[in-house]
Motif scaffolding. Structure first.
Motif, short mmCIF file in Angstrom:
data_model
loop_
_atom_site.label_atom_id
_atom_site.label_comp_id
_atom_site.label_asym_id
_atom_site.label_seq_id
_atom_site.Cartn_x
_atom_site.Cartn_y
_atom_site.Cartn_z
N LEU A 79 13.67 -23.50 -21.75
CA LEU A 79 12.51 -22.77 -21.26
C LEU A 79 11.40 -23.72 -20.85
O LEU A 79 10.84 -23.62 -19.75
CB LEU A 79 12.02 -21.80 -22.33
CG LEU A 79 10.69 -21.07 -22.05
CD1 LEU A 79 10.73 -20.33 -20.72
CD2 LEU A 79 10.37 -20.11 -23.19
N ASP A 80 11.07 -24.67 -21.71
CA ASP A 80 10.00 -25.62 -21.40
C ASP A 80 10.36 -26.49 -20.20
O ASP A 80 9.49 -26.82 -19.38
CB ASP A 80 9.70 -26.49 -22.63
CG ASP A 80 9.03 -25.72 -23.75
OD1 ASP A 80 8.48 -24.64 -23.47
OD2 ASP A 80 9.08 -26.18 -24.91
N ALA A 81 11.63 -26.85 -20.09
CA ALA A 81 12.06 -27.66 -18.95
C ALA A 81 11.91 -26.88 -17.65
O ALA A 81 11.52 -27.43 -16.61
CB ALA A 81 13.50 -28.12 -19.14
N ARG A 82 12.20 -25.59 -17.69
CA ARG A 82 12.08 -24.78 -16.49
C ARG A 82 10.63 -24.63 -16.08
O ARG A 82 10.29 -24.74 -14.89
CB ARG A 82 12.73 -23.41 -16.74
CG ARG A 82 12.47 -22.36 -15.67
CD ARG A 82 12.77 -22.83 -14.27
NE ARG A 82 14.16 -23.17 -14.08
CZ ARG A 82 14.66 -23.63 -12.93
NH1 ARG A 82 13.84 -23.82 -11.90
NH2 ARG A 82 15.93 -23.93 -12.82
N ILE A 83 9.74 -24.40 -17.03
CA ILE A 83 8.31 -24.29 -16.72
C ILE A 83 7.80 -25.60 -16.14
O ILE A 83 7.02 -25.61 -15.17
CB ILE A 83 7.52 -23.89 -17.98
CG1 ILE A 83 7.92 -22.47 -18.41
CG2 ILE A 83 6.02 -23.96 -17.72
CD1 ILE A 83 7.33 -22.04 -19.74
N ALA A 84 8.24 -26.72 -16.70
CA ALA A 84 7.84 -28.04 -16.19
C ALA A 84 8.36 -28.25 -14.77
O ALA A 84 7.67 -28.83 -13.92
CB ALA A 84 8.35 -29.14 -17.11
N ARG A 85 9.56 -27.79 -14.49
CA ARG A 85 10.12 -27.93 -13.15
C ARG A 85 9.32 -27.12 -12.15
O ARG A 85 9.08 -27.57 -11.02
CB ARG A 85 11.58 -27.50 -13.16
CG ARG A 85 12.28 -27.68 -11.82
CD ARG A 85 13.76 -27.38 -11.94
NE ARG A 85 14.42 -27.40 -10.64
CZ ARG A 85 15.71 -27.14 -10.46
NH1 ARG A 85 16.47 -26.86 -11.50
NH2 ARG A 85 16.24 -27.16 -9.25
N TRP A 86 8.93 -25.90 -12.53
CA TRP A 86 8.09 -25.11 -11.62
C TRP A 86 6.77 -25.82 -11.35
O TRP A 86 6.27 -25.79 -10.22
CB TRP A 86 7.83 -23.73 -12.23
CG TRP A 86 8.95 -22.76 -12.03
CD1 TRP A 86 9.75 -22.63 -10.94
CD2 TRP A 86 9.40 -21.78 -12.97
NE1 TRP A 86 10.67 -21.63 -11.13
CE2 TRP A 86 10.48 -21.08 -12.36
CE3 TRP A 86 8.99 -21.41 -14.25
CZ2 TRP A 86 11.15 -20.04 -13.00
CZ3 TRP A 86 9.66 -20.37 -14.89
CH2 TRP A 86 10.73 -19.70 -14.27
N ALA A 87 6.20 -26.44 -12.36
CA ALA A 87 4.94 -27.16 -12.17
C ALA A 87 5.14 -28.30 -11.17
O ALA A 87 4.27 -28.56 -10.32
CB ALA A 87 4.44 -27.69 -13.51
#
Length: 525
Positions: A79-87
């Motif tokens: 989840l955190d990796a996906r949010i970071a990728r969107w950023a």
């Protein structure tokens, strides 16, 4: 838009605001206060996403024009990796771009004319402005720190009361339990395909959606595509005559199947005394032995309603689809996309008999390849239909009308056999009548089906919630489609041809097979 089979009309704008306000304090701001081109908060749907990796990420991108208020995932690292990728994707100078582009036309099809986008699709697109994907991503990133995160969907529903709608994109075995819980709370749901793990769940989902009157959409997004609807228009036009055979295929699985569970290597295996069967077992166990799950993964929540199994990196985050406990294999993955259109175009009821043959099946993971024959009864003027499904490299014979570089696409497709011609719907290509002379002489079919604005399946769901549109793939239709698909797996697991009494949801020729129409949930779930 008058879509084909939705009986639940969208709520009115006033009803939407009232229902949202009943669950949380809603700030209703008139448009004129914000200025031209800006969207009032009261126009937005508060969306929660359960299962944020994989298709959940794609679905989230599809609703980023709304308020994403909660994420739930059993793996916080993903989840955190996906949010970071969107950023990163939404950073300065980075264009979000569309989620998918048009594929270049393949070689070998020059004899077939291409009709381009339909007038119905152009008219649908004109009804609503296209989403600005880059601007939506930047807006999302600006407020991402305020999105609440959970590992357990039950706690999310208990603690967060401002959720209007829920996207469910977990492994298959948890789709129905989460969607049912959401609908019980009056929340609209968008459920990834396959919408259910077993036949009884599919029926229960459709029943609950009708009872609660929420907007319940299945995530088989190809159902909203212009060219796929043109394929249905071809069939309903009658141009290829009576259709009595349909062939549907995919190149899936692209994940491990036909393998045993990983275990700890035995002393004999370590000493090299290995049979053919134990060689596979040893290889699997060496590559991905059982181990404690990562601290960021709530393994018990991943298992959910399924039986308890020790964690292995072979199972999560992607390869779960090949395991019977959690996935539905190639048929579950692609049937909702490909079997969908023959069911729709030919108005197929539930089959009377289903027979699946396969490579060796160990009851734990789905086989490397299967072939399933579905027999559908005649209906009205339509004759009986046999639909054959192929996966794992199995494919139908190449039609004699094709030659040279014009061929069946290995990744997947649909071939309709009629008394006056054939229709080929190769994956990623426009539908083409066979032979090419029939295609070119016929021209584009009459556009009988309405189209979905911008072919945006998730936004179709959002607009249905707002009372602006009707659902593209409502549960009332999708549950029927999934029951057909899942009966193929019932035949596989029962290891027999099944005769099906649809009215009573019962296999009549093998009582043992009926256990595969439903499932027993794990204690506590």
């Amino acid at each position: 838009m008058a879509n084909h089979h939705d009986s639940n009309r969208g709520v009115s704008r006033r009803q939407f605001i009232s229902s949202a306000a009943a669950g949380a304090a809603v700030s209703i701001v008139p448009r004129h206060v914000l200025g031209r081109g800006l969207q009032a908060p009261s126009d937005l749907v508060n969306v929660a996403v359960v299962g944020v990796s994989g298709m959940g990420a794609s679905n989230t991108r599809g609703v980023m024009s709304q308020n994403v208020v909660a994420f739930c995932d059993v793996d916080m690292a993903l989840l955190d990796a996906r949010i970071a990728r969107w950023a990163q994707e939404g950073g300065p100078g980075v264009s979000a771009g569309p989620r998918q582009g048009n594929r270049p036309p393949p070689a070998g099809w020059g004899a077939w004319q291409d009709w381009g986008i339909t007038k119905a699709q152009q008219a649908a697109n004109a009804r609503f402005a296209a989403d600005d994907a880059a601007a939506n991503l930047q807006r999302f990133n600006a407020s991402a720190s305020r999105i609440r995160k959970y590992a357990d969907y039950r706690k999310m529903f208990e603690q967060q009361k401002d959720i209007d709608a829920v996207i469910v994109a977990t492994p298959d075995h948890m789709h129905a339990p989460i969607a049912l819980a959401a609908m019980d709370l009056g929340k609209h749901v968008y459920v990834q395909k396959p919408m259910a793990w077993c036949v009884s769940e599919a029926r229960q989902l459709a029943k609950r959606a009708a009872e609660t009157k929420v907007q319940a959409q299945c995530g088989n997004q190809r159902h909203s595509a212009d060219e796929n609807r043109r394929g249905v228009d071809y069939i309903t036009s009658g141009v290829i005559g009576d259709v009595t055979q349909v062939h549907v295929w995919t190149n899936r699985p692209i994940w491990p199947q036909g393998i045993p569970r990983p275990t700890t290597l035995t002393a004999e295996q370590r000493a090299g005394r290995i049979s053919q069967q134990s060689l596979t077992q040893a290889g699997v166990s060496t590559l991905a032995s059982v181990a404690p799950p990562p601290s960021t993964l709530s393994w018990d929540l991943f298992l959910g309603v399924a039986q308890a199994v020790e964690y292995s990196p072979l199972y999560h985050p992607f390869n779960w689809r090949g395991w019977v406990d959690w996935g539905q294999g190639a048929l579950g993955d692609m049937g909702a996309h490909l079997i969908d259109f023959p069911v729709w175009a030919l108005d197929l009821d539930l089959p009377t008999t289903v027979e699946t043959t396969s490579t060796p099946f160990n009851d734990l993971t789905f086989p490397l390849a299967t072939m399933t024959h579905y027999d559908f009864p005649a209906k009205g003027a339509r004759k009986a239909v046999r639909l054959t499904w192929y996966d794992g490299g199995f494919m139908p014979p190449t039609p004699e009308e094709l030659g040279g570089e014009a061929k069946l696409v290995a990744s997947g497709g649909i071939l309709y056999i009629g008394t006056k011609g054939k229709l080929l719907c190769n994956e990623g290509m426009p539908p083409r009548l066979l032979p090419s002379t029939l295609h070119n002489a016929t021209g584009a079919p009459k556009e009988r089906l309405a189209r979905v604005p911008h072919q945006a399946h998730e936004m179709n769901w959002i607009r249905a919630i707002k009372g602006q549109d009707t659902l593209s793939s409502p549960f009332s239709y999708a549950a029927h489609l999934h029951e057909i698909m899942l009966l193929g797996l019932v035949s596989l697991r029962a290891r027999t041809k099944i005769h099906y009494d649809a009215a009573n949801m019962r296999v009549t020729n093998d009582a043992n097979a009926n256990q595969y129409l439903t499932r027993q949930y794990r204690t506590g779930w």
